[in-house]
Design a protein around this motif. Structure first.
Motif, mmCIF file in Angstrom:
data_model
loop_
_atom_site.group_PDB
_atom_site.id
_atom_site.type_symbol
_atom_site.label_atom_id
_atom_site.label_comp_id
_atom_site.label_asym_id
_atom_site.label_seq_id
_atom_site.Cartn_x
_atom_site.Cartn_y
_atom_site.Cartn_z
ATOM 1 N N SER A 100 31.145 34.219 36.190
ATOM 2 C CA SER A 100 30.711 34.702 37.502
ATOM 3 C C SER A 100 30.898 36.211 37.567
ATOM 4 O O SER A 100 31.495 36.823 36.676
ATOM 5 C CB SER A 100 31.509 34.008 38.608
ATOM 6 N N ALA A 101 30.381 36.841 38.607
ATOM 7 C CA ALA A 101 30.480 38.296 38.737
ATOM 8 C C ALA A 101 31.266 38.612 40.017
ATOM 9 O O ALA A 101 30.721 38.496 41.117
ATOM 10 C CB ALA A 101 29.090 38.911 38.798
ATOM 11 N N PRO A 102 32.544 39.008 39.867
ATOM 12 C CA PRO A 102 33.314 39.125 38.634
ATOM 13 C C PRO A 102 33.847 37.759 38.193
ATOM 14 O O PRO A 102 33.831 36.809 38.980
ATOM 15 C CB PRO A 102 34.465 40.045 39.049
ATOM 16 N N PRO A 103 34.344 37.661 36.961
ATOM 17 C CA PRO A 103 34.992 36.414 36.528
ATOM 18 C C PRO A 103 36.115 36.031 37.497
ATOM 19 O O PRO A 103 36.869 36.890 37.960
ATOM 20 C CB PRO A 103 35.523 36.757 35.136
ATOM 21 N N LEU A 104 36.199 34.740 37.799
ATOM 22 C CA LEU A 104 37.031 34.272 38.907
ATOM 23 C C LEU A 104 38.468 33.980 38.487
ATOM 24 O O LEU A 104 38.717 33.216 37.553
ATOM 25 C CB LEU A 104 36.411 33.007 39.497
ATOM 26 N N THR A 105 39.410 34.579 39.216
ATOM 27 C CA THR A 105 40.800 34.141 39.136
ATOM 28 C C THR A 105 40.887 32.777 39.824
ATOM 29 O O THR A 105 40.367 32.590 40.926
ATOM 30 C CB THR A 105 41.729 35.146 39.844
ATOM 31 N N THR A 106 41.535 31.825 39.176
ATOM 32 C CA THR A 106 41.528 30.466 39.716
ATOM 33 C C THR A 106 42.745 29.687 39.235
ATOM 34 O O THR A 106 43.494 30.147 38.364
ATOM 35 C CB THR A 106 40.225 29.741 39.299
ATOM 36 N N GLU A 122 40.361 40.862 62.954
ATOM 37 C CA GLU A 122 41.085 41.436 61.816
ATOM 38 C C GLU A 122 40.914 40.504 60.614
ATOM 39 O O GLU A 122 41.666 39.565 60.435
ATOM 40 C CB GLU A 122 42.568 41.598 62.141
ATOM 41 N N PRO A 123 39.892 40.766 59.801
ATOM 42 C CA PRO A 123 39.609 39.863 58.678
ATOM 43 C C PRO A 123 40.732 39.890 57.638
ATOM 44 O O PRO A 123 41.525 40.839 57.575
ATOM 45 C CB PRO A 123 38.310 40.417 58.078
ATOM 46 N N PRO A 124 40.819 38.869 56.819
ATOM 47 C CA PRO A 124 41.795 38.877 55.733
ATOM 48 C C PRO A 124 41.397 39.878 54.649
ATOM 49 O O PRO A 124 40.249 40.305 54.573
ATOM 50 C CB PRO A 124 41.737 37.445 55.205
ATOM 51 N N THR A 125 42.355 40.225 53.807
ATOM 52 C CA THR A 125 42.048 41.075 52.644
ATOM 53 C C THR A 125 41.899 40.247 51.380
ATOM 54 O O THR A 125 41.537 40.776 50.331
ATOM 55 C CB THR A 125 43.166 42.114 52.430
ATOM 56 N N VAL A 136 33.983 42.455 45.378
ATOM 57 C CA VAL A 136 35.136 41.672 44.908
ATOM 58 C C VAL A 136 35.570 42.268 43.578
ATOM 59 O O VAL A 136 34.760 42.422 42.669
ATOM 60 C CB VAL A 136 34.741 40.185 44.729
ATOM 61 N N PRO A 137 36.821 42.714 43.458
ATOM 62 C CA PRO A 137 37.956 42.559 44.381
ATOM 63 C C PRO A 137 38.255 43.794 45.216
ATOM 64 O O PRO A 137 39.258 43.803 45.927
ATOM 65 C CB PRO A 137 39.102 42.279 43.420
ATOM 66 N N GLN A 138 37.430 44.858 45.112
ATOM 67 C CA GLN A 138 37.776 46.121 45.773
ATOM 68 C C GLN A 138 37.947 45.963 47.283
ATOM 69 O O GLN A 138 38.865 46.550 47.879
ATOM 70 C CB GLN A 138 36.713 47.188 45.474
ATOM 71 N N ALA A 149 39.167 38.753 36.969
ATOM 72 C CA ALA A 149 38.881 40.041 37.605
ATOM 73 C C ALA A 149 38.587 39.972 39.096
ATOM 74 O O ALA A 149 38.227 40.988 39.692
ATOM 75 C CB ALA A 149 37.700 40.703 36.889
ATOM 76 N N SER A 150 38.757 38.810 39.728
ATOM 77 C CA SER A 150 38.384 38.714 41.143
ATOM 78 C C SER A 150 39.530 39.014 42.099
ATOM 79 O O SER A 150 39.369 38.887 43.318
ATOM 80 C CB SER A 150 37.826 37.319 41.444
ATOM 81 N N THR A 151 40.683 39.407 41.569
ATOM 82 C CA THR A 151 41.812 39.757 42.423
ATOM 83 C C THR A 151 42.342 41.134 42.045
ATOM 84 O O THR A 151 42.320 41.537 40.882
ATOM 85 C CB THR A 151 42.950 38.728 42.305
#
Length: 354
Positions: free
Chosen positions: A295-301, A250-253, A277-279, A341-343
């Motif tokens: 990055s593709a998509p721009p990273l939430t960090t 059961e992988p993480p989401t 990512v992130p769909q 956009a990564s979340t």
């Protein structure tokens, strides 16, 4: 010979004023030989070098720089390695302050090897550096003691382990940053959140892991140890860690990677499996390196003020050259969650095979 005798000076607090001639006599060598050791030259036998260096250490000698008053003329900036954009940001902050103060900067990497660290120390004695900024590295106790004897101020950035008791440290609020990243994913409805952790020997890695655990526990979500995988802050470990998470029954989401470089590796692992990512999976990093906004998509960090940490460390070293007492032994600069956009809200299910 008089010029040779003027080439070194005893550090404050060293046991007596002993000339270079005295060192030569006690070592059973010539004055020019001691001078070659002091100046870091290689044309000295290993046994003689070791004997002379031991006497130099015992008497706290270091090379005398040209007239410089109370302010440092050179800052040594020492990393474990230099193969990360993270290091570049620290260097940028240190160099900015050093340049404004008319002080030079020497950048070294010791790669965690005892021999490299000792070679760096020999070079430091030869160039009479007056301040050291040590970044995410650990020095052997004997080398810490040598810096103390030489009277060289030391500031540690992101200490690898428990720092020297007499060395001020500069870091970021890693615990609250790890908590903020995890709480953000929880707020989007994610309950299975993977963590690609940093090296456990580093205090910053352990703090980010503890922040992740605290956020889950605060939300009443049990900590699943299978969702915590090891990493080393480099992209390859992010790629491998994400693969491991995706292979779970059961992988993480969502995945929180404890560095931006690992987050980028995780995004590439998802892409190769045909996942978006992130769909299909949300990804959060830590650092806010300049490239992650592209990055593709721009990273939430989580932004840690790397350049500011370098600036503060450099200012502290410069101040310690005049006053050996730091304002505070430990300074933590704040972190900030940067939304990009990564979340996204948790998907109903995740497709783990292409």
């Amino acid at each position: 010979m008089a010029a040779d005798e003027a080439a070194v000076e005893a550090a404050p607090g060293s046991p007596g004023r002993v000339t270079i001639t005295d060192i030569a006599r006690r070592a059973g060598v010539s004055v020019p030989t001691v001078s070659r050791v002091v100046n870091g030259r290689s044309d000295v036998s290993p046994g003689t070098r070791a004997r002379v260096e031991e006497l130099l250490r015992r008497h706290g000698y270091r090379k005398r720089a040209a007239a410089r008053g109370r302010r440092a003329a050179l800052i040594d900036l020492v990393f474990n390695d230099l193969d990360s954009p993270w290091a570049v940001e620290i260097i940028r902050g240190v160099e900015e302050v050093a340049h404004a103060a008319g002080v030079g900067t020497v950048v070294s990497a010791i790669h965690g090897r005892s021999g490299d660290a000792r070679e760096w120390m020999r070079n430091l004695r030869a160039r009479a550096c007056d301040g050291v900024v040590l970044v995410t590295s650990a020095l052997e106790p004997v080398l810490h003691e040598e810096l103390r004897i030489l009277g060289v101020p030391l500031v540690v950035v992101d200490p690898a382990g428990s720092p020297a008791l007499d060395a001020p440290t500069v870091g970021a609020a890693n615990w609250s940053g790890g908590m903020a990243a995890t709480e953000h994913l929880l707020s989007l409805g994610h309950r299975r959140i993977g963590l690609i952790a940093g090296p456990p020997r580093l205090l910053c890695s352990r703090a980010r892991l503890d922040g992740y655990r605290a956020a889950l526990e605060g939300a009443g979500v049990p900590v699943d140890e299978s969702l915590i995988v090891p990493g080393d802050f480099h992209p390859e470990s992010g790629f491998a860690g994400c693969d491991t998470l995706l292979d779970l029954p059961e992988p993480p989401t969502a995945v929180f990677a404890a560095s931006d470089q690992m987050a980028l590796g995780a995004i590439e692992a998802l892409r190769r499996r045909g996942l978006r990512v992130p769909q299909d999976m949300s990804v959060v990093g830590f650092d806010d390196l300049p490239e992650v906004r592209w990055s593709a998509p721009p990273l939430t960090t989580v932004r840690q003020p790397l350049a500011d940490m370098g600036r503060l460390a450099a200012r502290t070293v410069l101040r310690l050259t005049g006053d050996p007492r730091p304002d505070s032994p430990r300074v933590e600069l704040g972190t900030e969650l940067v939304l990009r956009a990564s979340t996204a809200p948790a998907a109903v299910a995740i497709r783990t095979r292409p």
